[in-house]
Design an enzyme around this catalytic site. Structure first.
Site, PDB file in Angstrom:
ATOM      1  N   SER A 252       3.685  -4.436   6.749  1.00  0.00           N
ATOM      2  CA  SER A 252       5.104  -4.779   6.788  1.00  0.00           C
ATOM      3  C   SER A 252       5.391  -5.826   7.871  1.00  0.00           C
ATOM      4  O   SER A 252       4.867  -6.928   7.815  1.00  0.00           O
ATOM      5  CB  SER A 252       5.944  -3.517   6.984  1.00  0.00           C
ATOM      6  OG  SER A 252       7.288  -3.746   6.669  1.00  0.00           O
ATOM      7  N   ASP A 321       7.436  -1.840  -4.650  1.00  0.00           N
ATOM      8  CA  ASP A 321       7.891  -1.824  -3.264  1.00  0.00           C
ATOM      9  C   ASP A 321       9.397  -2.040  -3.237  1.00  0.00           C
ATOM     10  O   ASP A 321       9.895  -3.063  -3.716  1.00  0.00           O
ATOM     11  CB  ASP A 321       7.173  -2.927  -2.479  1.00  0.00           C
ATOM     12  CG  ASP A 321       7.338  -2.785  -0.978  1.00  0.00           C
ATOM     13  OD1 ASP A 321       8.435  -2.413  -0.527  1.00  0.00           O
ATOM     14  OD2 ASP A 321       6.372  -3.057  -0.246  1.00  0.00           O
ATOM     15  N   HIS A 354       6.023   0.910  -0.693  1.00  0.00           N
ATOM     16  CA  HIS A 354       5.802   0.441   0.663  1.00  0.00           C
ATOM     17  C   HIS A 354       5.021   1.503   1.452  1.00  0.00           C
ATOM     18  O   HIS A 354       4.955   2.663   1.062  1.00  0.00           O
ATOM     19  CB  HIS A 354       7.165   0.206   1.324  1.00  0.00           C
ATOM     20  CG  HIS A 354       7.168  -0.770   2.456  1.00  0.00           C
ATOM     21  ND1 HIS A 354       7.067  -2.124   2.264  1.00  0.00           N
ATOM     22  CD2 HIS A 354       7.289  -0.594   3.795  1.00  0.00           C
ATOM     23  CE1 HIS A 354       7.142  -2.731   3.429  1.00  0.00           C
ATOM     24  NE2 HIS A 354       7.251  -1.825   4.379  1.00  0.00           N
TER      25      HIS A 354
END
Length: 401
Positions: A252, A321, A354
């Site tokens: 991320s 995601d 994610h």
């Protein structure tokens, strides 16, 4: 209906999370947080754990209920449907390996993944570990040296070093940077299965904190990454590392920092913040990365620093995601491949959310294998010029869904 209510109260959270994980609501844009992610990322990676929670809530109710009554059959249907959904999640995770294999072979060549493994004859899943220790990353053969200080900013300048207990010399290094939207997080979150796995195979791995909070600029955090790299160059040999072979990785926001630090190394491009190390890294591994602007400054995105001599990149993202939309990651991969003379491997994993690197899982087991193949390829070609049809201004990107 009392029985159905008791089933829902006992394991309804698992049912809700399973339904959302199968097809989470798609947001309009990338964002640091949303409820869909919070409710789905764990069960999406740990369907076996979800099954255990479902069984713990449903079995006592079903066994103690009025067997054969209409309400009993409805409760059975709810439990069975949830179990079937969890089975779908587990089966969907198995698609990660062929997707990653195709992406690696397309970008790096057929030899990037051995034929036996490409056919599924090697790299078998550690099923017992995944079934009975679904949240445990620890390996007995690896020692974690915790809270090593690399700067003077308190907890923001601490790192952990993962090394084989038996010792190692001239080992390659992986530095991992956690996610958290540049606001939260820490070195104990993210990629611990990867760190333990590589350290168990003779690597020296580093997981580092960097400064967080609203009073800091992006350049401050980027400077922390460079300090970590400089620390590895200066002290890595004390742990058996070869600082000349160093991969930057992150999840991320950490992938954002890893990419920008690598693209602005060696004095090339605009360098936001003070330089701490001018030596280029061997490669970059970005997991579910955010690659847009971190702030209004145009230099706060890796897209502002694309260059022909960028190191090889492995970018892995989820097709579902809900924090960083896959098209945003795909755009970065495409633009980098357009400029770079070195390979850009992009794998977009079906049904993936994610933060898929937090725990051992079917999917992340395949991602770790892909990291091993990628780093092996890079190390074998590190001193060789770009080959094949790669030429200035044309990288290679593969793995689009």
């Amino acid at each position: 209906m009392v029985l159905v209510t008791r089933i829902i109260s006992g394991s309804g959270a698992v049912t809700l999370m399973t339904l959302l994980a199968l097809r989470p609501p798609r947001p309009r844009r990338s964002s640091p947080f949303n409820l869909s992610f919070a409710l789905t990322f764990l069960v999406n990676e740990q369907p076996f754990l979800g099954l255990y929670v479902l069984a713990a809530g449903a079995v006592p109710v079903l066994v103690g209920g009025d067997v054969g009554a209409p309400g009993w059959w409805v409760a059975v249907g709810v439990a069975a449907g949830t179990a079937a959904g969890l089975a779908v999640l587990a089966a969907r995770a198995r698609t990660a390996r062929p997707c990653l294999t195709a992406a690696l072979r397309d970008a790096l060549g057929p030899g990037a993944v051995p034929e036996r493994e490409a056919r599924g004859r090697r790299g078998r899943l550690p099923l017992l570990r995944l079934l009975f220790l679904p949240l445990v990353s620890y390996r007995f053969g690896v020692r974690r040296v915790a809270d090593v200080r690399y700067g003077d900013a308190g907890r923001g300048h601490l790192l952990d070093v993962y090394v084989p207990r038996s010792g190692v010399t001239n080992a390659p290094v992986l530095v991992y940077l956690h996610g958290g939207g540049f606001r939260v997080g820490g070195k104990m979150l993210g990629a611990r299965p990867l760190l333990y796995r590589l350290a168990g195979q003779g690597w020296v791995c580093v997981s580092a904190n960097y400064r967080l909070g609203r009073g800091l600029r992006y350049a401050d955090r980027l400077a922390d990454v460079r300090r970590v790299v400089r620390w590895v160059r200066e002290h890595g040999a004390d742990y058996g590392a070869d600082p000349g072979t160093l991969f930057l990785a992150g999840g991320s926001a950490g992938a954002h920092l890893a990419a920008t630090a690598a693209l602005t190394a060696n004095g090339t491009g605009t360098r936001p913040g003070p330089a701490a190390d001018d030596t280029p890294v061997s490669g970059v591994i970005g997991l579910y990365g955010y690659y847009g602007r971190a702030e209004e400054h145009p230099g706060s995105s890796p897209l502002a620093h694309l260059r022909a001599d960028a190191p090889p990149f492995l970018l892995v993202h989820g097709s579902m995601d809900t924090l960083v939309l896959p098209e945003d990651a795909r755009h970065f991969a495409t633009e980098l491949a357009r400029v770079s003379t070195r390979p850009v491997v992009y794998a977009e994993l079906p049904g993936t959310q994610h933060a898929f690197d937090f725990f051992p899982s079917i999917r992340f087991h395949a991602v770790i294998a892909a990291v091993e193949h990628f780093t092996t390829w890079v190390r074998s070609t590190e001193n060789s010029p770009p080959q094949g049809e790669l030429s200035e201004g044309t990288g290679t990107v593969a793995g689009h869904d």
